[in-house]
Design a protein around this motif. Sequence first.
Motif, PDB file in Angstrom:
ATOM      1  N   PHE A 238     -29.911  32.136 -53.447  1.00  0.00           N
ATOM      2  CA  PHE A 238     -31.338  32.440 -53.498  1.00  0.00           C
ATOM      3  C   PHE A 238     -32.193  31.181 -53.574  1.00  0.00           C
ATOM      4  CE2 PHE A 238     -29.591  36.500 -55.302  1.00  0.00           C
ATOM      5  CZ  PHE A 238     -29.774  37.184 -54.119  1.00  0.00           C
ATOM      6  N   LEU A 239     -31.578  30.081 -54.005  1.00  0.00           N
ATOM      7  CA  LEU A 239     -32.326  28.827 -54.004  1.00  0.00           C
ATOM      8  C   LEU A 239     -32.346  28.188 -52.626  1.00  0.00           C
ATOM      9  CD1 LEU A 239     -31.196  27.064 -57.288  1.00  0.00           C
ATOM     10  CD2 LEU A 239     -33.533  27.551 -56.634  1.00  0.00           C
ATOM     11  N   ARG A 240     -31.236  28.340 -51.881  1.00  0.00           N
ATOM     12  CA  ARG A 240     -31.092  27.540 -50.676  1.00  0.00           C
ATOM     13  C   ARG A 240     -31.299  28.312 -49.366  1.00  0.00           C
ATOM     14  NH1 ARG A 240     -31.937  24.506 -53.496  1.00  0.00           N
ATOM     15  NH2 ARG A 240     -30.650  23.208 -54.794  1.00  0.00           N
TER      16      ARG A 240
ATOM     17  N   SER B 136     -40.277  31.419 -48.384  1.00  0.00           N
ATOM     18  CA  SER B 136     -41.304  30.960 -49.324  1.00  0.00           C
ATOM     19  C   SER B 136     -41.091  29.482 -49.603  1.00  0.00           C
ATOM     20  CB  SER B 136     -41.213  31.778 -50.606  1.00  0.00           C
ATOM     21  OG  SER B 136     -41.112  30.958 -51.721  1.00  0.00           O
ATOM     22  N   SER B 137     -42.212  28.742 -49.702  1.00  0.00           N
ATOM     23  CA  SER B 137     -42.083  27.282 -49.763  1.00  0.00           C
ATOM     24  C   SER B 137     -41.437  26.824 -51.056  1.00  0.00           C
ATOM     25  CB  SER B 137     -43.460  26.638 -49.603  1.00  0.00           C
ATOM     26  OG  SER B 137     -44.286  27.051 -50.655  1.00  0.00           O
ATOM     27  N   SER B 138     -41.626  27.584 -52.131  1.00  0.00           N
ATOM     28  CA  SER B 138     -41.102  27.094 -53.397  1.00  0.00           C
ATOM     29  C   SER B 138     -39.927  27.934 -53.890  1.00  0.00           C
ATOM     30  CB  SER B 138     -42.201  27.112 -54.442  1.00  0.00           C
ATOM     31  OG  SER B 138     -42.645  28.422 -54.612  1.00  0.00           O
ATOM     32  N   GLY B 139     -39.477  28.882 -53.096  1.00  0.00           N
ATOM     33  CA  GLY B 139     -38.331  29.690 -53.515  1.00  0.00           C
ATOM     34  C   GLY B 139     -38.698  30.810 -54.456  1.00  0.00           C
ATOM     35  N   SER B 140     -39.972  30.983 -54.720  1.00  0.00           N
ATOM     36  CA  SER B 140     -40.321  32.091 -55.591  1.00  0.00           C
ATOM     37  C   SER B 140     -41.033  33.161 -54.771  1.00  0.00           C
ATOM     38  CB  SER B 140     -41.186  31.619 -56.749  1.00  0.00           C
ATOM     39  OG  SER B 140     -42.527  31.797 -56.454  1.00  0.00           O
TER      40      SER B 140
ATOM     41  N   GLU C 287     -38.571  33.670 -59.658  1.00  0.00           N
ATOM     42  CA  GLU C 287     -37.783  32.640 -59.015  1.00  0.00           C
ATOM     43  C   GLU C 287     -36.342  32.850 -59.472  1.00  0.00           C
ATOM     44  OE1 GLU C 287     -38.179  29.113 -61.371  1.00  0.00           O
ATOM     45  OE2 GLU C 287     -39.875  30.011 -62.380  1.00  0.00           O
TER      46      GLU C 287
END
Lengths: 358, 444
Positions: free
Chosen positions: A148-150, A158-162, A256
């Motif tokens: 989910f982070l990568r 989404s630009s920030s992963g959230s 996130e």
Amino acid sequence: MFYRENGQFKTSYKADQQAFAIPQDRWAIVAIVVFAFIGVPLLVDEYMFRAILVPFLILTLAALGVNILVGYCGQITLGAGASMAVGAYAAYNFMVRIDGMPALAAILLGGLMAAAAGIVFGIPSLRVRGLYLAVATLASQFFWDWAFLRIKWFTNNSSSGSVSVADINLFGWTINSPTDKYLFCLGVLVVFSVMAKNLLRGNMGRQWMAIRDMDVAATVIGIRPMYAKLTAFAVSSFYLGVAGALWGFVNLGSWEPAAFSIDRSLQLLFMVIIGGLGAISGSFFGAAFIVILPIFLNQTLPLVGSLLGLDVSIALVSHVEFIIFGSLIVFFLIVEPHGIARLWATGREKLRLWPFPH
Amino acid sequence: MKLRKLAVTASLAAIGLSAALTAPATYAAEEQFFPVLAYRTGAYAPNGAPWANGYVDYLKLTNARGGVNGVKIIFEECETGYATDRGVECYERLKGKHGGATVVQPLSTGITFALTEKAPVDKIPLVTAGYGRSESQDGSVFGWNFPLIGTYWMGADVLIQHIAKKEGGFDKLKGKKIALVYHDSPYGKEPIALLQERAKMHGYELSLLPVAHPGVEQKATWLQIRQNKPDYVFLWGWGVMNSTSLKEAQATGYPREKMYGIWWAGAEPDVKDVGDGAKGYNALAMQHGAEQGSKVVKEVLEKVHAKGQGTGPKEEVGQVLYMRGLISAMLSVEGVRAAQARFGKGKRITGEQMRWGLENINLDQKTLDAMGFGGVMRPVQTSCLDHMGSAWARLHTWDGKKWNFSSDWYQGDEKVLRPLVISTAGKYADEKKIVRRTADDCKK
């Protein structure tokens, strides 16, 4: 003495096989549920709803899921947070990618996705046991954290992963006020608790418990370990997935991957250990202990300090909070290794056979 | 009969008493409540505490100056420990106290993300000076977020401009290798979108190196840097991660002169322990640096600390993060002042009025000088559509003992930033089904 069963005769198998065979229990449960639905909304304020009750209900649901796997089937898991994450992100993707998707359906589908993921990561349980299995389930935690982070696809680039979601709409009922959120989570929790209660005293639950108590013996009497273990993983992950989706959709609104980190997994495991392994009520007690107690301490310590005439800084409060919380965990584990649910059960026995239970 | 009379008198007396008791409460309405979400414990405490000290000290200074047109500021701290769920709990706990919170400043991107959902419902502005979501600069979508005087995109933009200037033009960036060492959280990931955008424009090669919370384990990251030999390293860390990075850079032999930190990686706690090892390391200054010599700091020492009311150690007054907290508080207080100018001087203002105030901050150089911020920061002017208000930044360099300014002022490039802000905010609006605010709505 206080809890007399004398004169209660069961005349049919049906009466004997009820979920709560003793009328006092039955009425107490009904009273609690009615009070939770009607009394609580009249009594508590917004802060209680948003900061305490909604997180408590959702984490209880998650603890129920962990309890099914760890308490009833005896498979230790450190990947509970990952299952919640799968549920939350899957539900998010269903919402974002399919137009007009009802939120409730997305949440349940999120749970199903988590169940599928749970089955895959439950496969090692067929070969390894105990602490080794706990380490193997860590793999699921780290894999999903990483995914989910990568993997941008999961978070809709989404630009920030959230990610964030709109308010839930349930058959025209928009769930946005604290009371709505509370009632919605309570409804889900009640349905899932009833489901768990029935599942656990049925065929499947008995298979799980047989596996937990001694898997070789269970195999000998004809229980398929693969089926029993993987269904336990699936059901447990389903509960966790739904809890994760609720955590994201109802409690946070935007989240996130860190919301479902390894800390969450450990927190859930502690909940069921402190609350009581192999008891549905244990999930409730454990969640209450872990969610409410720190906040309670945090709020009362400055008051205690001011009564003693001390000016307590917030840093000191949070240190003392950790000290007290930690010592209470140790205290409960020493006094009652079987958890708070066991304390409760003993108390109940005392009420039945005052004052010496046997 | 007698009993009834007694009961009536008693109840009348009770009503009178309760009226008398509630009367001071309405009188006390001329107070403005500032909740303080701080972290003085946990992994990020060394950086969180000075910020909170500066924040609280400025509120105390405002009261020592006589309040905002006579309205006193009251505040209450709550410990978040940099954890999102505790931060949300603190917010819920404090938002309704003393007639309602004026403004919230969580000092955590994670908490900011969570509160972004709650602020519009509760109508409490969320000020994130120098952090938070970069796209929240777009006030038409993010009506309640105020990333005042700096966003991460603006910061990253300035860093690229600085490097281009050093290399002798943007065209010289082609083929250069830039590595971003970042805290693996929404905070650290914020600049990626802009750096990628700029990479497309100038043709540099961007490599992304995440570091897991809390950032003490970076061996693998720096091994990669040793292998890749990037021309520049951008550091997007917080707390112990920054000093660890600098130590690893020292161990790997990567030149500190080629390392550039964001403004959260450019304060005393980040370099103090490394000392000479961090010599030559550059970081963005969010307008201000360490400002022990400024007039406002002298005033804080004189009016707050000299009277024994100071928060935190006296030596830290005026350090980088202390100043950040101080300026964050100042901007909110000026928001209150702006709102009072419209909604009534000397009156308590509500969250909605506060939003109008924050959207109409206009601090020119003269006002700033008068408040003691001369040389510390540049003018700020916000509007309904621009919630940032100022895009200026400069760089400072650590000389082994203190931070010294080492560059001119830069301004974030609107031509690059604006389209990115608009498109990302638009995506958020679609997801959340938000209708953009109209010009009429801005006047409210």
